[in-house]
Scaffold this active site. Structure first.
Site, PDB file in Angstrom:
ATOM      1  N   PHE A 221      17.723  76.511  10.959  1.00  0.00           N
ATOM      2  CA  PHE A 221      16.548  76.088  10.190  1.00  0.00           C
ATOM      3  C   PHE A 221      16.393  74.562  10.245  1.00  0.00           C
ATOM      4  CE2 PHE A 221      14.761  74.724   6.015  1.00  0.00           C
ATOM      5  CZ  PHE A 221      13.476  75.215   6.203  1.00  0.00           C
ATOM      6  N   GLN A 222      15.227  74.119  10.603  1.00  0.00           N
ATOM      7  CA  GLN A 222      14.882  72.701  10.725  1.00  0.00           C
ATOM      8  C   GLN A 222      15.780  71.961  11.710  1.00  0.00           C
ATOM      9  OE1 GLN A 222      14.439  70.929   6.765  1.00  0.00           O
ATOM     10  NE2 GLN A 222      12.283  71.535   6.760  1.00  0.00           N
TER      11      GLN A 222
ATOM     12  N   MET B 259     -14.431  52.699  20.113  1.00  0.00           N
ATOM     13  CA  MET B 259     -14.121  52.392  21.501  1.00  0.00           C
ATOM     14  C   MET B 259     -14.363  53.592  22.398  1.00  0.00           C
ATOM     15  SD  MET B 259     -13.376  49.810  23.353  1.00  0.00           S
ATOM     16  CE  MET B 259     -12.451  48.541  22.490  1.00  0.00           C
TER      17      MET B 259
ATOM     18  N   LYS C 275      24.606  67.059   8.806  1.00  0.00           N
ATOM     19  CA  LYS C 275      24.806  67.077   7.355  1.00  0.00           C
ATOM     20  C   LYS C 275      26.285  67.114   6.986  1.00  0.00           C
ATOM     21  CE  LYS C 275      23.046  69.255   3.143  1.00  0.00           C
ATOM     22  NZ  LYS C 275      22.155  70.308   2.586  1.00  0.00           N
TER      23      LYS C 275
ATOM     24  N   GLU D   7       6.123  60.885   7.235  1.00  0.00           N
ATOM     25  CA  GLU D   7       7.103  60.105   7.994  1.00  0.00           C
ATOM     26  C   GLU D   7       6.444  59.099   8.935  1.00  0.00           C
ATOM     27  OE1 GLU D   7       9.231  63.904   6.814  1.00  0.00           O
ATOM     28  OE2 GLU D   7       7.255  63.410   7.649  1.00  0.00           O
TER      29      GLU D   7
END
Length: 571
Positions: A124-125, A483, A174, A62
């Site tokens: 869940f999730q 750096m 959902k 993602e």
């Protein structure tokens, strides 16, 4: 009874799911490309997308999706659109959302969410996406009623792309995606509480015009706001009309031609000596679309210490936030510049001031050691410029290679420079190049990246392979977190704690594993030959440039020092 049944049947057939409404709304917003990664909470949306002409780009993480969307937005000016599932899908976007917020990029993010009836139960999730993203978005929504979805989507695109651009997130449970409803007719956005100022106050413009007429050492500081407002031509006309020198911020590069006689270079920690001294010595500082961040200003006690400061910015919160401002102008940069061009103004006498700055440029130019057999990173940038004829979209990660690119790749056109400025995100540059290439398929796009940052999102090589995108990946490989190593050398008595990376993957084999031509070069002669071949065709290429491991970025302003206290100004 038959007519009633027929009408009811027609109403049912006219109903659309929330997922279908989302895709239909995206088409109405003229969305052509969608970056995303599927998962359980967004399966209804992906099922609707299956029947849609919108092009979906499947990243392999993602983070790749949102950085690609940033690159797309940065060069096109159009909102980048991202979709991810609930929980880990959404949280994997957080770095990119913050990056877009810091750099004012128009991004619209759609995240899936668990069903409405289990929100707050640690399902869940499930993740509290609203709580997580409230501080890092321009605005966010959670859709609880499918009937609100068309309005929310239209508002999201409007907010993301107007005023000061920024990311807007829409969280969709959902069940909302699955629920059917009769489609809502088109409507106009009505947000009484969101009315960004677009045009400047006439009296403030006149006040700035009067200050210009009496200035002896004026300088313009042009930031990314000039680019967002497509005001480059107006800036050029304004500076030429009054012969006022121009300094760019890091993110403002390209808003003013890098080869123009009035251009002094980039200001800030690794800016040119002339640009920084102009900011230090000026008596009138006209800041346009810049936010005076610490990497630009250095020690605030020494920044533009004798100057009247005029600050033009579309975001009123930026004016006076870091630097005291005598002439505040809340406005779109282009509108403000047009007003300044129209108002009657006496042109200041800047001949002596420009002569002084020219002498500084000649005495203290950018430099690097040339009498060496090592392949120097600055030469990599110059060779890329040579082989692209200075006409490529350049993306970077953050660090030494980013600063060398800003210093040595002269940008003459707007929207060719894509980098992570405010957040300084490693892993940004390569997926951003993918988004930029999708925005402009015919353009040459070069991902200049470090060996450290490239390894954070290198899995997106699969996107180059799948779509045969002709991105040229040039790794400035000094086998270190460059750096970090430079700071440890300068400020931590050369204690190189976890900054050296002697063991690396074989990047050539890695590229070949993804079906991409790949090369490793160790000398300037090898690079000349490989670059000549790589930029002669429209296929993706990966080039691992093994450069000097000890080279540092100069000039440099140490933490706590002022713009006039640069080190490494001369060899």
């Amino acid at each position: 009874m038959r007519a009633k049944a027929r009408n009811e049947a027609e109403a049912v057939t006219m109903e659309m799911t929330g997922a279908d409404i989302l895709i239909d709304s995206l088409k109405k917003e003229n969305v052509e490309v969608l970056f995303g990664y599927p998962g359980g909470a967004v399966l209804p949306i992906y099922d609707a997308l299956y029947r849609s002409p919108i092009k979906h780009i499947l990243s392999k993480h993602e983070q790749g999706s949102i950085h690609a969307a940033e690159g797309y937005a940065r060069v096109s000016g159009k909102p980048g659109v991202v979709i991810a599932t609930s929980g880990p899908g959404a949280t994997n976007l957080v770095t990119g959302i913050t990056d877009a917020m810091m750099d004012s990029l128009p991004i619209v993010i759609f995240t899936g969410q668990v069903a409405s009836n289990v929100i707050g139960t640690d399902a869940f999730q499930e993740a509290d996406v609203m709580g997580i993203t409230s501080p890092i978005t321009k605005h966010n929504y959670q859709v609880r009623d499918v009937k609100d979805l068309p309005r929310i989507i239209k508002e999201a695109f409007h907010i993301a792309s107007t005023g000061r651009p920024g990311p807007v997130l829409v969280d969709i449970p959902k069940d909302v995606s699955n629920k059917k409803v009769a489609p809502v007719e088109d409507f106009k956005v009505n947000l009484p509480g969101y009315q960004p100022t677009f045009s400047p106050n006439v009296l403030q413009i006149k006040k700035l015009a009067d200050a210009i007429g009496t200035a002896q050492k004026p300088v313009i500081l042009a930031g990314a706001g000039v680019l967002h407002a497509t005001a480059g031509k107006d800036l050029l006309a304004f500076s030429e009309k009054h012969q006022i020198p121009v300094v760019n911020t890091l993110l403002g590069l390209g808003s003013y031609p890098g080869n123009h006689p009035l251009f002094l270079g980039m200001g800030g920690m690794h800016g040119t000596y002339t640009a920084n001294m102009a900011l230090y010595e000026c008596d009138l500082l006209i800041s346009i679309g810049a936010r005076f961040d610490d990497r630009l200003t250095g020690n605030l006690d020494h920044f533009a210490r004798n100057a009247v400061v005029a600050h033009i910015d579309v975001d009123p919160a930026e004016i006076g936030k870091n630097i005291p401002t005598q002439i505040p102008i809340v406005s779109d940069a282009r509108e403000a510049l047009k007003s300044l061009l129209d108002v009657e103004t006496r042109t200041p006498e800047t001949d002596e001031w420009r002569k002084q700055l020219t002498e500084k440029s000649e005495q203290y130019p950018l430099w690097y050691k040339t009498h060496t057999e090592e392949f120097l990173p600055q030469r990599v940038i110059e060779l890329v410029h040579k082989h692209t004829k200075g006409d490529a979209i350049i993306t970077t990660d953050v660090g030494q290679h980013q600063m060398w690119a800003a210093q040595y790749y002269s940008f003459t056109d707007p929207n060719k420079w894509v980098t992570s400025g405010g957040l300084g995100t490693m892993g940004f540059g390569f997926p951003a190049a993918i988004g930029a290439q999708l925005a402009f398929p015919e353009q040459t796009v070069v991902s200049l990246t470090g060996d450290g940052g490239f390894q954070m999102t290198l899995q997106e090589l699969s996107v180059l392979q799948e779509l045969n995108l002709p991105v040229k990946v040039v790794i400035v490989n000094n086998q270190s977190l460059g750096m970090v190593r430079q700071w440890q050398e300068a400020f931590y008595e050369q204690r190189y704690s976890q900054s050296l990376i002697p063991i690396q993957p074989d990047f050539v084999k890695l590229g070949e594993a993804y079906g991409i031509k790949a090369y490793q070069v160790h000398t300037e002669e090898e690079a000349e030959a490989v670059f000549s071949e790589a930029f002669s065709h429209r296929d993706p290429v990966l080039i691992d440039c093994r450069v000097s491991a000890s080279e540092n970025v100069y000039p440099m302003i140490a933490p706590g020092k002022g713009l006039h206290e640069m080190i490494g100004v001369k060899p």
